[in-house]
Design a protein around this motif. Sequence first.
Motif, PDB file in Angstrom:
ATOM      1  N   TYR B   8      46.128  24.766 -25.026  1.00 53.10           N
ATOM      2  CA  TYR B   8      46.404  25.853 -24.091  1.00 53.10           C
ATOM      3  C   TYR B   8      46.868  27.075 -24.878  1.00 53.10           C
ATOM      4  O   TYR B   8      47.802  26.978 -25.680  1.00 53.10           O
ATOM      5  CB  TYR B   8      47.482  25.422 -23.084  1.00 53.10           C
ATOM      6  N   GLN B   9      46.222  28.171 -24.665  1.00 46.49           N
ATOM      7  CA  GLN B   9      46.560  29.439 -25.325  1.00 46.49           C
ATOM      8  C   GLN B   9      46.716  29.276 -26.832  1.00 46.49           C
ATOM      9  O   GLN B   9      47.684  29.737 -27.443  1.00 46.49           O
ATOM     10  CB  GLN B   9      47.824  30.035 -24.699  1.00 46.49           C
ATOM     11  N   GLY B  10      45.776  28.565 -27.408  1.00 49.30           N
ATOM     12  CA  GLY B  10      45.730  28.514 -28.865  1.00 49.30           C
ATOM     13  C   GLY B  10      46.594  27.456 -29.514  1.00 49.30           C
ATOM     14  O   GLY B  10      46.655  27.373 -30.737  1.00 49.30           O
ATOM     15  N   SER B  11      47.282  26.653 -28.710  1.00 49.26           N
ATOM     16  CA  SER B  11      48.123  25.605 -29.290  1.00 49.26           C
ATOM     17  C   SER B  11      47.786  24.249 -28.684  1.00 49.26           C
ATOM     18  O   SER B  11      47.329  24.171 -27.538  1.00 49.26           O
ATOM     19  CB  SER B  11      49.603  25.862 -29.016  1.00 49.26           C
ATOM     20  N   ALA B  12      48.058  23.202 -29.455  1.00 47.44           N
ATOM     21  CA  ALA B  12      48.054  21.859 -28.889  1.00 47.44           C
ATOM     22  C   ALA B  12      49.479  21.583 -28.436  1.00 47.44           C
ATOM     23  O   ALA B  12      50.425  21.822 -29.180  1.00 47.44           O
ATOM     24  CB  ALA B  12      47.625  20.846 -29.940  1.00 47.44           C
ATOM     25  N   ALA B  13      49.629  21.128 -27.197  1.00 49.46           N
ATOM     26  CA  ALA B  13      50.980  20.919 -26.661  1.00 49.46           C
ATOM     27  C   ALA B  13      51.013  19.697 -25.758  1.00 49.46           C
ATOM     28  O   ALA B  13      50.007  19.330 -25.147  1.00 49.46           O
ATOM     29  CB  ALA B  13      51.409  22.151 -25.862  1.00 49.46           C
ATOM     30  N   GLY B  29      58.674  25.446 -19.797  1.00 52.20           N
ATOM     31  CA  GLY B  29      58.919  25.578 -18.361  1.00 52.20           C
ATOM     32  C   GLY B  29      57.736  26.122 -17.589  1.00 52.20           C
ATOM     33  O   GLY B  29      57.678  26.021 -16.361  1.00 52.20           O
ATOM     34  N   GLU B  30      56.794  26.709 -18.304  1.00 52.13           N
ATOM     35  CA  GLU B  30      55.623  27.285 -17.635  1.00 52.13           C
ATOM     36  C   GLU B  30      54.818  26.183 -16.945  1.00 52.13           C
ATOM     37  O   GLU B  30      54.620  25.098 -17.500  1.00 52.13           O
ATOM     38  CB  GLU B  30      54.741  27.983 -18.690  1.00 52.13           C
ATOM     39  N   ILE B  31      54.349  26.472 -15.731  1.00 52.78           N
ATOM     40  CA  ILE B  31      53.529  25.509 -14.996  1.00 52.78           C
ATOM     41  C   ILE B  31      52.127  26.082 -14.841  1.00 52.78           C
ATOM     42  O   ILE B  31      51.957  27.232 -14.406  1.00 52.78           O
ATOM     43  CB  ILE B  31      54.164  25.194 -13.622  1.00 52.78           C
ATOM     44  N   ILE B  32      51.140  25.284 -15.232  1.00 54.15           N
ATOM     45  CA  ILE B  32      49.751  25.742 -15.135  1.00 54.15           C
ATOM     46  C   ILE B  32      48.932  24.721 -14.364  1.00 54.15           C
ATOM     47  O   ILE B  32      49.255  23.530 -14.336  1.00 54.15           O
ATOM     48  CB  ILE B  32      49.113  25.958 -16.526  1.00 54.15           C
ATOM     49  N   SER B  33      47.871  25.200 -13.765  1.00 56.01           N
ATOM     50  CA  SER B  33      46.954  24.296 -13.083  1.00 56.01           C
ATOM     51  C   SER B  33      46.224  23.442 -14.133  1.00 56.01           C
ATOM     52  O   SER B  33      45.916  23.922 -15.226  1.00 56.01           O
ATOM     53  CB  SER B  33      45.936  25.114 -12.293  1.00 56.01           C
ATOM     54  N   THR B  34      45.954  22.180 -13.779  1.00 52.34           N
ATOM     55  CA  THR B  34      45.223  21.338 -14.738  1.00 52.34           C
ATOM     56  C   THR B  34      43.847  21.934 -15.035  1.00 52.34           C
ATOM     57  O   THR B  34      43.287  21.679 -16.088  1.00 52.34           O
ATOM     58  CB  THR B  34      45.035  19.913 -14.184  1.00 52.34           C
TER      59      THR B  34
END
Lengths: 212, 252
Positions: B8-13, B29-34
């Motif tokens: 996500y946004q250039g990183s593995a997390a 804390g950010e919440i994103i749609s799958t």
Amino acid sequence: MIAGNIYGVVLNDRPQLAQMAGDFAMPPYKAPPEAPVLYIKTRNCLASSDSDIVLDADLSRVEIAATLGLLLGRAATKIARADAFDCVAGACLALDISEPESSYYRPTVRQRCRDGFLPLGQFGAFDPEILNASIGTAVNSTATHAWSPERLARDAATLIADISSFMTLAAGDLLLIGLPHDAPRAGLGDTVHVACAGLSPLAVRFRPAGAA
Amino acid sequence: MKRARIAYQGSAAWADLVDDDKALRLGNGEIISTSKAQWLPPVTPGASIFALGLNYADHVKELGFKAKEPPLIFLKGMNALVGHRGTTIRPADANQMHPECELVAIIGKPARHVGADKALEHVGGYTIACDYAIREYLENYYRPNLRVKNRDATTPLGPWIVDAADIPDPQNLRLRALVNGKEVQNGSTRDMVLDVAGLIAYLSQTMTLLPGDMILTGTPQGVHFCAAGDEVICEIEGIGRLVNRLVAEIAP
């Protein structure tokens, strides 16, 4: 420390292939091997030079196969033999320790992947000259075995090319280029030294569990 | 709790599943749609990946083998894994490529000389693997050999890790594989020859299992040969559905 996968290859020793030619036609093998016969060493196997290697009580003598480890600096996927060494960034001596096993039919995870069963010497830059050098093993300061990668059926470049035809050797992976079929054995209390011109030497000692 | 590893946004997390598995909560804390995440295999880099052959009584019979003693264990490298909704190459000559739905146990704390009675305490969570096999490439040397089992991206893994606490009995889970919606495997983890606890006990007799190490516990019966373009789903009760698509090899 190695961050990637550690791969090794068996049945890559020309004298062994000649010796086993008759066996290959028989069950359970039924045909000679085509692709390189690979195994994996897991991360718990890693140990550095000058380590004590613990031998569990169920093991008396283990096989100690000295070989070269090639460290990939860039990924090799479907690479040509002529380009194989472009992917190699470093090299080290390795002592591949295993419980002796004469069958090649099933994977030998339990035999090969005990804790500490892959001590590695320090990494140096890769110089293809080491592939012609002699790798010597001494047990308790007595020269016990010597061999050269010149014995390999698939030389290092061919091996990388052939493996990369069906899977990627990634940057950070370590490839052990082959094992001598006549590797010596060692047991509790033994000290093993491995040396090869052009590479940092390797020494380990076998001790029983609990006796640090 | 379910944990996924995403790009996500250039990183593995790593991220936690929230909102009935429709969203992911990142560490910040950010919440994103799958739908915004690219699923990565939920694996700790460097982990050892153990896999079992012939570990379901029905599959052993189907392949014409006698149950093996000792267990048939092999290893995989990181290159073999691919995440949920990823693609797997079906080589042009792989007419006998079939999916194998497997329960995966992930080690949560180091295990050495652990008895079967305590072994499940060392499991951190569970996920799903589809351990494709290509029977044409089998050779009788270290069988199943790496040319079959360690090809790049031929082991879909995920979609996420379910905490062990949420799977009280790993030996009573329904597992299924579907190809283009048609069921090709339907088994129960009840039928494992050596169960999760037994596998951890066996492996830890001779080696230290480390957190993140994975054990693919074998597959039940149902050998179905796949084609490029097939959608392959592996699902395990209480864990989820792992989706993969087979694609044709690019001609050289």
